[in-house]
Design a protein around this motif. Structure first.
Motif, PDB file in Angstrom:
ATOM      1  N   ASN A  98       0.783  -0.821   0.398  1.00  0.00           N
ATOM      2  CA  ASN A  98       0.072  -0.175  -0.111  1.00  0.00           C
ATOM      3  C   ASN A  98       0.679   1.118   0.057  1.00  0.00           C
ATOM      4  N   LEU A  99       2.042   1.240  -0.518  1.00  0.00           N
ATOM      5  CA  LEU A  99       2.551   2.472  -0.518  1.00  0.00           C
ATOM      6  C   LEU A  99       1.980   3.617  -1.670  1.00  0.00           C
ATOM      7  N   GLU A 100       1.785   4.418  -1.142  1.00  0.00           N
ATOM      8  CA  GLU A 100       1.358   6.235  -2.079  1.00  0.00           C
ATOM      9  C   GLU A 100       2.752   7.072  -1.463  1.00  0.00           C
ATOM     10  N   ILE A 101       3.327   7.511  -2.881  1.00  0.00           N
ATOM     11  CA  ILE A 101       3.557   8.596  -2.607  1.00  0.00           C
ATOM     12  C   ILE A 101       2.687   9.606  -3.284  1.00  0.00           C
ATOM     13  N   LEU A 102       2.371  11.020  -2.133  1.00  0.00           N
ATOM     14  CA  LEU A 102       1.283  12.186  -2.013  1.00  0.00           C
ATOM     15  C   LEU A 102       1.830  13.110  -2.941  1.00  0.00           C
ATOM     16  N   GLN A 103       3.362  13.339  -2.817  1.00  0.00           N
ATOM     17  CA  GLN A 103       3.674  15.138  -3.302  1.00  0.00           C
ATOM     18  C   GLN A 103       4.857  14.680  -3.400  1.00  0.00           C
ATOM     19  N   PRO A 104       5.519  15.486  -4.558  1.00  0.00           N
ATOM     20  CA  PRO A 104       7.352  15.809  -4.143  1.00  0.00           C
ATOM     21  C   PRO A 104       8.201  15.785  -2.790  1.00  0.00           C
ATOM     22  N   LEU A 105       9.062  15.488  -2.468  1.00  0.00           N
ATOM     23  CA  LEU A 105       9.754  15.987  -1.932  1.00  0.00           C
ATOM     24  C   LEU A 105      11.219  17.228  -2.754  1.00  0.00           C
ATOM     25  N   LEU A 143       3.695  15.346   4.536  1.00  0.00           N
ATOM     26  CA  LEU A 143       3.551  14.320   4.330  1.00  0.00           C
ATOM     27  C   LEU A 143       3.687  13.971   3.014  1.00  0.00           C
ATOM     28  N   HIS A 144       4.423  13.466   2.664  1.00  0.00           N
ATOM     29  CA  HIS A 144       5.371  13.161   1.337  1.00  0.00           C
ATOM     30  C   HIS A 144       4.524  11.646   0.915  1.00  0.00           C
ATOM     31  N   ALA A 145       4.852  10.121   1.723  1.00  0.00           N
ATOM     32  CA  ALA A 145       4.850   8.686   1.026  1.00  0.00           C
ATOM     33  C   ALA A 145       3.854   7.995   2.381  1.00  0.00           C
ATOM     34  N   LYS A 146       3.321   7.190   2.699  1.00  0.00           N
ATOM     35  CA  LYS A 146       3.317   6.461   3.378  1.00  0.00           C
ATOM     36  C   LYS A 146       3.132   5.043   3.020  1.00  0.00           C
ATOM     37  N   GLY A 147       3.691   3.467   3.982  1.00  0.00           N
ATOM     38  CA  GLY A 147       2.389   2.324   3.506  1.00  0.00           C
ATOM     39  C   GLY A 147       2.571   1.158   4.737  1.00  0.00           C
ATOM     40  N   LYS A 148       2.932   0.080   3.824  1.00  0.00           N
ATOM     41  CA  LYS A 148       2.894  -1.019   5.596  1.00  0.00           C
ATOM     42  C   LYS A 148       4.289  -1.151   5.208  1.00  0.00           C
ATOM     43  N   ILE A 149       5.149  -1.388   5.540  1.00  0.00           N
ATOM     44  CA  ILE A 149       6.111  -2.262   5.756  1.00  0.00           C
ATOM     45  C   ILE A 149       6.018  -3.997   6.946  1.00  0.00           C
ATOM     46  N   GLN A 150       6.637  -5.176   6.515  1.00  0.00           N
ATOM     47  CA  GLN A 150       6.867  -6.423   7.429  1.00  0.00           C
ATOM     48  C   GLN A 150       7.378  -7.267   6.970  1.00  0.00           C
ATOM     49  N   LYS A 151       7.759  -8.186   7.256  1.00  0.00           N
ATOM     50  CA  LYS A 151       8.501  -9.562   7.323  1.00  0.00           C
ATOM     51  C   LYS A 151       8.410 -10.500   5.824  1.00  0.00           C
ATOM     52  N   CYS A 152       8.910 -10.078   5.363  1.00  0.00           N
ATOM     53  CA  CYS A 152       7.673 -11.050   4.090  1.00  0.00           C
ATOM     54  C   CYS A 152       8.019 -12.871   4.439  1.00  0.00           C
ATOM     55  N   ARG A 153       6.586 -13.409   4.086  1.00  0.00           N
ATOM     56  CA  ARG A 153       6.700 -14.855   5.376  1.00  0.00           C
ATOM     57  C   ARG A 153       6.870 -15.993   3.986  1.00  0.00           C
ATOM     58  N   ASP A 154       6.860 -15.466   2.486  1.00  0.00           N
ATOM     59  CA  ASP A 154       6.636 -16.073   1.558  1.00  0.00           C
ATOM     60  C   ASP A 154       7.680 -15.466   0.770  1.00  0.00           C
ATOM     61  N   VAL A 155       8.710 -16.974   0.159  1.00  0.00           N
ATOM     62  CA  VAL A 155       9.766 -15.897  -1.255  1.00  0.00           C
ATOM     63  C   VAL A 155       8.280 -16.116  -2.405  1.00  0.00           C
ATOM     64  N   ILE A 156       8.637 -15.434  -3.329  1.00  0.00           N
ATOM     65  CA  ILE A 156       8.082 -15.821  -3.790  1.00  0.00           C
ATOM     66  C   ILE A 156       9.366 -15.275  -5.382  1.00  0.00           C
ATOM     67  N   HIS A 157       8.429 -15.849  -6.261  1.00  0.00           N
ATOM     68  CA  HIS A 157       8.777 -15.753  -7.665  1.00  0.00           C
ATOM     69  C   HIS A 157       8.223 -15.917  -8.867  1.00  0.00           C
ATOM     70  N   ASN A 158       7.098 -15.275  -8.725  1.00  0.00           N
ATOM     71  CA  ASN A 158       6.766 -15.404  -9.772  1.00  0.00           C
ATOM     72  C   ASN A 158       6.864 -14.330 -10.611  1.00  0.00           C
ATOM     73  N   VAL A 159       7.879 -14.375 -11.951  1.00  0.00           N
ATOM     74  CA  VAL A 159       8.043 -13.231 -12.489  1.00  0.00           C
ATOM     75  C   VAL A 159       7.993 -13.788 -13.991  1.00  0.00           C
ATOM     76  N   SER A 160       7.412 -12.794 -14.516  1.00  0.00           N
ATOM     77  CA  SER A 160       6.775 -12.860 -16.167  1.00  0.00           C
ATOM     78  C   SER A 160       8.113 -13.553 -17.086  1.00  0.00           C
ATOM     79  N   PRO A 161       7.555 -14.522 -17.706  1.00  0.00           N
ATOM     80  CA  PRO A 161       9.450 -14.625 -18.769  1.00  0.00           C
ATOM     81  C   PRO A 161       9.405 -13.322 -20.119  1.00  0.00           C
ATOM     82  N   MET A 162      10.444 -13.164 -20.451  1.00  0.00           N
ATOM     83  CA  MET A 162      10.682 -12.054 -21.366  1.00  0.00           C
ATOM     84  C   MET A 162      10.732 -12.816 -22.744  1.00  0.00           C
ATOM     85  N   HIS A 163      10.043 -12.016 -23.695  1.00  0.00           N
ATOM     86  CA  HIS A 163       9.941 -12.175 -25.053  1.00  0.00           C
ATOM     87  C   HIS A 163      10.755 -12.264 -25.905  1.00  0.00           C
TER      88      HIS A 163
END
Length: 204
Positions: A98-105, A143-163
């Motif tokens: 949920n990263l939101e960049i609200l305005q530039p710094l 306020l410039h940005a906000k979001g949530k950070i946490q420990k990654c519970r699962d390792v994600i390997h979902n990467v789209s193949p390159m054409h």
């Protein structure tokens, strides 16, 4: 040794000191060039990190300009959040949500901008964060940005193949960055990370 019996000639010299000189933090307290130091506040469960940024601190920021103004890049907010998460969660395996960049710094040439990364614990190994700035004491925190950070519970390997590259044509990286500059966005060498580009009419 013979010395003269009259007073030595005395001349006064003045040293020009910039009244808006860069504020400094003890180097031992700096956790990250963008994050800065952790503030130890009594009677507060909220966690604060503070830094002082300007167009030359860190020096590479001056290579990221929009309409001739030095702007903190979007990746800078991500880097600050990850650095804070790494310090608090003792892990590099982190997830941003949920990263939101609200305005530039916008960073000034002649004075420091105070930045703070503020985190509040939501549950175990999870924090909400906000990134704010203050140019002068007379102004309000922005306020410039906000979001949530946490420990990654699962390792994600979902990467789209390159054409297949053979189906695409080479795109000049220098021309690519020149096109951005024509639109008012200047990327210096520190921000020209792309080494190869391929594209076609329907994909890039």
């Amino acid at each position: 040794i013979l010395l003269p019996n009259y007073p030595f000639q005395r001349q006064l010299y003045s040293v020009d000191v910039n009244s808006q000189a860069t504020k400094t933090i003890n180097q031992r307290d700096i956790l990250h060039p963008l994050l800065g130091e952790k503030l130890d506040l009594s009677r507060s469960n909220t966690i604060y990190f503070q830094n002082y940024l300007n167009s030359n601190n860190p020096a590479y920021l001056q290579q990221h300009q929009v309409f001739d103004k030095v702007i903190l890049p979007g990746a800078g907010y991500i880097e600050m959040a990850l650095a804070a998460g790494n310090f608090l969660l003792k892990s590099d395996n982190l997830t941003l949500e949920n990263l939101e960049i609200l305005q530039p710094l916008i960073l000034s040439y002649g004075s420091d901008t105070t930045t703070q990364v503020v985190l509040e614990s939501q549950q175990e190994q999870e924090y909400n964060f906000e990134i704010l700035s203050l140019l002068t004491k007379e102004e309000k925190w922005v306020l410039h940005a906000k979001g949530k950070i946490q420990k990654c519970r699962d390792v994600i390997h979902n990467v789209s193949p390159m054409h297949e590259k053979n189906a695409m044509s080479d795109v000049s990286t220098s021309n690519y960055y020149q096109e951005f500059e024509k639109r008012g966005i200047k990327y210096g060498e520190s921000f020209q990370a792309i080494t190869e580009l391929f594209g076609s009419v329907i994909q890039a």
